[in-house]
Design a protein around this motif. Structure first.
Motif, mmCIF file in Angstrom:
data_model
loop_
_atom_site.group_PDB
_atom_site.id
_atom_site.type_symbol
_atom_site.label_atom_id
_atom_site.label_comp_id
_atom_site.label_asym_id
_atom_site.label_seq_id
_atom_site.Cartn_x
_atom_site.Cartn_y
_atom_site.Cartn_z
ATOM 1 N N UNK A 212 0.840 -1.198 0.000
ATOM 2 C CA UNK A 212 0.000 0.000 0.000
ATOM 3 C C UNK A 212 0.874 1.246 0.000
ATOM 4 N N UNK A 213 0.429 2.215 -0.772
ATOM 5 C CA UNK A 213 1.138 3.484 -0.848
ATOM 6 C C UNK A 213 0.124 4.601 -0.601
ATOM 7 N N UNK A 214 -0.090 4.905 0.667
ATOM 8 C CA UNK A 214 -0.924 6.018 1.155
ATOM 9 C C UNK A 214 -2.229 6.260 0.399
ATOM 10 N N UNK A 215 -3.237 5.497 0.554
ATOM 11 C CA UNK A 215 -3.369 4.133 1.080
ATOM 12 C C UNK A 215 -3.734 3.173 -0.043
ATOM 13 N N UNK A 216 -3.134 3.333 -1.220
ATOM 14 C CA UNK A 216 -3.563 2.586 -2.402
ATOM 15 C C UNK A 216 -2.501 1.584 -2.844
ATOM 16 N N UNK A 217 -2.987 0.524 -3.483
ATOM 17 C CA UNK A 217 -2.119 -0.439 -4.167
ATOM 18 C C UNK A 217 -2.633 -0.578 -5.593
ATOM 19 N N UNK A 218 -1.725 -0.467 -6.557
ATOM 20 C CA UNK A 218 -2.116 -0.496 -7.969
ATOM 21 C C UNK A 218 -1.579 -1.753 -8.640
ATOM 22 N N UNK A 219 -2.423 -2.343 -9.486
ATOM 23 C CA UNK A 219 -2.072 -3.582 -10.187
ATOM 24 C C UNK A 219 -2.340 -3.387 -11.677
ATOM 25 N N UNK A 220 -1.346 -3.671 -12.478
ATOM 26 C CA UNK A 220 -1.496 -3.614 -13.934
ATOM 27 C C UNK A 220 -1.615 -5.028 -14.485
ATOM 28 N N UNK A 221 -2.621 -5.281 -15.303
ATOM 29 C CA UNK A 221 -2.811 -6.596 -15.886
ATOM 30 C C UNK A 221 -3.369 -6.455 -17.293
ATOM 31 N N UNK A 222 -3.268 -7.536 -18.044
ATOM 32 C CA UNK A 222 -3.829 -7.586 -19.389
ATOM 33 C C UNK A 222 -5.108 -8.411 -19.362
ATOM 34 N N UNK A 223 -6.092 -7.937 -20.118
ATOM 35 C CA UNK A 223 -7.357 -8.659 -20.247
ATOM 36 C C UNK A 223 -7.565 -8.969 -21.723
ATOM 37 N N UNK A 224 -7.835 -10.223 -22.037
ATOM 38 C CA UNK A 224 -7.995 -10.643 -23.427
ATOM 39 C C UNK A 224 -9.280 -11.407 -23.660
ATOM 40 N N UNK A 225 -9.602 -11.545 -24.930
ATOM 41 C CA UNK A 225 -10.749 -12.342 -25.362
ATOM 42 C C UNK A 225 -10.205 -13.643 -25.946
ATOM 43 N N UNK A 226 -10.291 -14.775 -25.207
ATOM 44 C CA UNK A 226 -9.735 -16.025 -25.705
ATOM 45 C C UNK A 226 -10.551 -16.682 -26.810
ATOM 46 N N UNK A 227 -11.753 -16.159 -27.103
ATOM 47 C CA UNK A 227 -12.580 -16.737 -28.157
ATOM 48 C C UNK A 227 -12.223 -16.188 -29.525
ATOM 49 N N UNK A 228 -12.959 -16.626 -30.541
ATOM 50 C CA UNK A 228 -12.721 -16.189 -31.919
ATOM 51 C C UNK A 228 -13.606 -15.010 -32.308
ATOM 52 N N UNK A 229 -14.816 -14.976 -31.777
ATOM 53 C CA UNK A 229 -15.760 -13.909 -32.141
ATOM 54 C C UNK A 229 -15.593 -12.711 -31.212
ATOM 55 N N UNK A 230 -16.071 -11.571 -31.655
ATOM 56 C CA UNK A 230 -16.022 -10.352 -30.856
ATOM 57 C C UNK A 230 -16.943 -10.504 -29.646
ATOM 58 N N UNK A 231 -16.423 -10.177 -28.458
ATOM 59 C CA UNK A 231 -17.203 -10.336 -27.240
ATOM 60 C C UNK A 231 -16.924 -9.181 -26.275
ATOM 61 N N UNK A 232 -17.838 -9.024 -25.333
ATOM 62 C CA UNK A 232 -17.674 -8.042 -24.272
ATOM 63 C C UNK A 232 -17.200 -8.752 -23.011
ATOM 64 N N UNK A 233 -16.125 -8.247 -22.409
ATOM 65 C CA UNK A 233 -15.572 -8.821 -21.193
ATOM 66 C C UNK A 233 -15.900 -7.892 -20.034
#
Length: 346
Positions: A212-233
């Motif tokens: 925590x850094x006064x008072x927050x913790x930040x996380x960076x991640x990648x989000x992907x669509x593992x399917x073939x068609x266009x989808x909403x995640x």
């Protein structure tokens, strides 16, 4: 007599002409009907052959009764399977760990270009069918949800029946981390063609710890669509953690509906909100992605106070929407478990 002979000759010639015409007529009839006959044969012959084979097989083969035929059920702590049942999960998988020289190490603090061993614990849900030479396939992913990965390799184990000395068993795979530092997701897949329940064969561990850094913790991640068609995640946060193991009842409940109610009462998604006083900000909380597309997401955990001491756990789960055959609550595609640590410095 002289007059009869010419008459007989003319009659014979007439009969010959009639026979020729009849023969020509029959030939034309057969030629015209041949395509129809061939079409009938093409339609009927396969069915006749199958019926003949079925009769021959029935005479030669002995049917196997359901009480004789047994199938194993290799399984692992499978988050996507549990989420599909409406249960909350942790991505700090209890069945997958990382070791170095035989000593367990934290999956979120791995050194670059270093040799480790991935250990997967494998269970069998069947009491009467082992899985001999069971393939276990390991894959490594970047830290994120629904992203693509790289297969590390495959090993094999001999899995005994439930309750035996070889259940659970453990699969091990050597892994040298990439030269660049980073966080990684490890996935274990049990590959068994004749599985009593093939839906509980995939498990993964995917965690990160930030101070925590006064008072927050930040996380960076990648989000992907593992399917073939266009989808909403859509990304959904909760505060589920594995509870202490409950004592086995003296008399097991054999009613499936009753057991399901008990599981939902203890592990249901709606029963494990984010820890009290904590705020989770996900940017963006919803993404529309083409098949295979990935985008960065920032997750910020904010503590109740600046001087928070201890560790808070938040799970971020991904659900995909967009296919007509998907459930209204979305198809689980993965998730991460985030730990925020505070030391009370203000």
């Amino acid at each position: 007599m002289t007059q009869i002979q010419p008459m007989l000759k003319r009659l014979a010639a007439t009969l010959e002409e009639l026979l020729k015409l009849a023969a020509i007529g029959w030939v034309r009839l057969v030629v015209n009907a041949l395509p129809i006959l061939l079409a009938i044969i093409r339609r009927r012959l396969p069915g006749l052959c199958r019926e003949r084979l079925r009769r021959d097989s029935a005479r030669k083969c002995m049917p196997v009764h359901a009480k004789v035929y047994r199938r194993p059920d290799p399984l692992i702590y499978s988050q996507t399977y549990l989420m599909a049942q409406g249960l909350a999960v942790t991505w700090d998988n209890p069945d997958i760990r990382i070791e170095q020289a035989g000593v367990p190490v934290s999956a979120h603090a791995l050194q670059p270009d270093t040799e480790y061993a991935i250990i997967s614990r494998v269970w069998n849900g069947a009491t009467d069918a082992p899985a001999v030479h069971l393939p276990v396939r390991f894959t490594v992913f970047g830290f994120g949800i629904g992203t693509g990965g790289t297969v590390l390799g495959e090993t094999h184990v001999n899995l005994g029946v439930k309750g035996s000395a070889t259940c659970p068993t453990f699969a091990s795979m050597a892994w040298r981390t990439p030269p660049n530092p980073g966080h990684y997701c490890i996935q274990a897949l049990l590959v068994w063609a004749d599985d009593a329940n093939p839906l509980n064969n995939l498990g993964q561990t995917n965690t990160d710890v930030q101070p925590l850094n006064s008072p927050r913790a930040r996380f960076n991640l990648m989000v992907g669509n593992p399917g073939r068609a266009r989808r909403t995640i859509r990304l959904v946060a909760d505060g589920y953690r594995l509870p202490a193991r409950a004592r086995c009842p003296d008399k097991p409940d054999d009613e499936p509906a009753s057991r399901r109610r008990q599981m939902l009462a203890r592990h249901g998604m709606a029963r494990h909100p984010v820890p009290e006083g904590w705020h989770v900000d996900i940017e963006p909380v919803e993404l529309t992605l083409a098949g295979g597309e990935e985008r960065p997401v920032l997750v910020t955990l904010t503590a109740p106070t600046d001087d928070f001491t201890g560790r808070a756990t938040v799970n971020v789960n991904g659900f995909a929407y967009g296919h007509a055959d998907e459930h209204e609550d979305g198809t689980p595609i993965g998730g991460v478990t985030l730990h925020a640590e505070g030391h009370g410095h203000g």
